[in-house]
Design an enzyme around this catalytic site. Structure first.
Site, PDB file in Angstrom:
ATOM      1  N   VAL A 194       4.705  -1.117   3.043  1.00  0.00           N
ATOM      2  CA  VAL A 194       4.440   0.268   2.682  1.00  0.00           C
ATOM      3  C   VAL A 194       5.327   0.689   1.509  1.00  0.00           C
ATOM      4  O   VAL A 194       6.550   0.592   1.580  1.00  0.00           O
ATOM      5  CB  VAL A 194       4.677   1.207   3.877  1.00  0.00           C
ATOM      6  CG1 VAL A 194       4.382   2.654   3.475  1.00  0.00           C
ATOM      7  CG2 VAL A 194       3.810   0.795   5.058  1.00  0.00           C
ATOM      8  N   LYS A 195       4.678   1.142   0.440  1.00  0.00           N
ATOM      9  CA  LYS A 195       5.410   1.627  -0.738  1.00  0.00           C
ATOM     10  C   LYS A 195       5.833   3.078  -0.509  1.00  0.00           C
ATOM     11  O   LYS A 195       5.018   3.935  -0.167  1.00  0.00           O
ATOM     12  CB  LYS A 195       4.548   1.523  -2.000  1.00  0.00           C
ATOM     13  CG  LYS A 195       4.293   0.098  -2.446  1.00  0.00           C
ATOM     14  CD  LYS A 195       3.439   0.031  -3.694  1.00  0.00           C
ATOM     15  CE  LYS A 195       4.238   0.268  -4.943  1.00  0.00           C
ATOM     16  NZ  LYS A 195       3.446  -0.028  -6.165  1.00  0.00           N
ATOM     17  N   ILE A 196       7.127   3.310  -0.731  1.00  0.00           N
ATOM     18  CA  ILE A 196       7.722   4.626  -0.526  1.00  0.00           C
ATOM     19  C   ILE A 196       8.375   5.059  -1.839  1.00  0.00           C
ATOM     20  O   ILE A 196       9.124   4.283  -2.440  1.00  0.00           O
ATOM     21  CB  ILE A 196       8.799   4.581   0.582  1.00  0.00           C
ATOM     22  CG1 ILE A 196       8.214   4.053   1.902  1.00  0.00           C
ATOM     23  CG2 ILE A 196       9.443   5.951   0.765  1.00  0.00           C
ATOM     24  CD1 ILE A 196       7.272   4.990   2.591  1.00  0.00           C
ATOM     25  N   ASN A 242       8.620  -0.991   0.502  1.00  0.00           N
ATOM     26  CA  ASN A 242       8.843  -1.302  -0.910  1.00  0.00           C
ATOM     27  C   ASN A 242       9.152   0.023  -1.598  1.00  0.00           C
ATOM     28  O   ASN A 242       8.265   0.852  -1.780  1.00  0.00           O
ATOM     29  CB  ASN A 242       7.580  -1.942  -1.497  1.00  0.00           C
ATOM     30  CG  ASN A 242       7.671  -2.188  -2.990  1.00  0.00           C
ATOM     31  OD1 ASN A 242       8.658  -1.862  -3.637  1.00  0.00           O
ATOM     32  ND2 ASN A 242       6.615  -2.753  -3.557  1.00  0.00           N
ATOM     33  N   LEU A 260       0.869  -1.184   0.000  1.00  0.00           N
ATOM     34  CA  LEU A 260       0.000   0.000   0.000  1.00  0.00           C
ATOM     35  C   LEU A 260       0.902   1.229   0.000  1.00  0.00           C
ATOM     36  O   LEU A 260       1.878   1.280   0.756  1.00  0.00           O
ATOM     37  CB  LEU A 260      -0.904   0.016   1.227  1.00  0.00           C
ATOM     38  CG  LEU A 260      -1.827  -1.195   1.436  1.00  0.00           C
ATOM     39  CD1 LEU A 260      -2.591  -1.061   2.752  1.00  0.00           C
ATOM     40  CD2 LEU A 260      -2.799  -1.332   0.275  1.00  0.00           C
TER      41      LEU A 260
END
EC number: 2.2.1.2
Length: 217
Positions: free
Chosen positions: A82-84, A105, A56
């Site tokens: 968590v997508k960064i 991620n 996400l």
């Protein structure tokens, strides 16, 4: 190599799950925008539909905002990653989140130097976008090869998650290179099983079976 399905569509996730082919899910704001359900409600359903990681993405652009959003997203379910975005502020957030035990991620990776920075910051996954590089007349899969080489050279634990996959060739090449994960749109996932010789062979077998004594009964 693990397969993550790249979608926020619950029906696609359930069908891919029924095939027994997916190990996780990746989403992004663009994918959620295509769905009619409240994004947070949908995210919760996705996280409880699959046992594997569910990515996400934050929408903040400062480290402070990203960390705050990441903590909130991680509270949805224990399998959230968590997508960064690949920004210097993003790397700062990744370092903080890594220390807090929150999986990350790093997304929108387009160079080996970016992947090196992400690994040093402690990212759980790095997402090189191979299809988007191909669109600019660059070699997306060569980037994957470079990242894998760098990570092996120094023993980085960051996993290579091949993203922006456009066709089955991307997946085969990623597997040959030893990538950890490919995140695959539903339509590409279905193409993996297809071959014209398989179709022709099955048609021939079925036609021959109709001629077999006793087959009609």
């Amino acid at each position: 190599m693990r397969f993550f399905i790249d979608t926020a569509n619950l029906a696609e996730i359930r069908e891919a799950k029924a095939y027994g082919l997916i190990d996780g899910v990746t989403t992004n704001p663009s994918l959620f925008s295509k769905e009619s359900e409240n994004w947070r409600t949908l995210a919760d359903k996705i996280c409880h539909e699959v046992d594997g990681p569910v990515s996400l993405e934050v929408v903040g652009t400062t480290a402070e905002d990203m960390v705050r959003e990441a903590r909130d997203l991680a509270g949805i379910a224990p399998n959230v990653v968590v997508k960064i975005p690949m920004l210097m502020e993003g790397l700062k957030a990744v370092r903080q989140l890594s220390e807090e035990g929150i999986s990350t991620n790093v997304t929108l990776c387009f160079s080996p130097s970016q992947a090196l920075l992400a690994a040093k910051a402690g990212a759980t996954y790095i997402s090189p976008f191979v299809g988007r590089l191909d669109d600019t007349s660059s070699d997306g899969m060569e980037l994957v090869n470079q990242i894998i080489t760098i990570y092996r050279n120094y023993g980085f634990k960051t996993q290579v998650l091949v993203a922006s996959v456009r066709n089955p060739i991307h997946i085969v090449q990623a597997a040959l290179m030893g990538a950890d994960v490919a995140t695959i749109p539903f339509k590409v996932l279905n193409r993996l099983s297809r071959h014209p010789l398989t179709d022709a062979g099955l048609t021939q077998f079925l036609e021959d079976w109709k001629k077999t004594p006793g087959a009609q009964g």
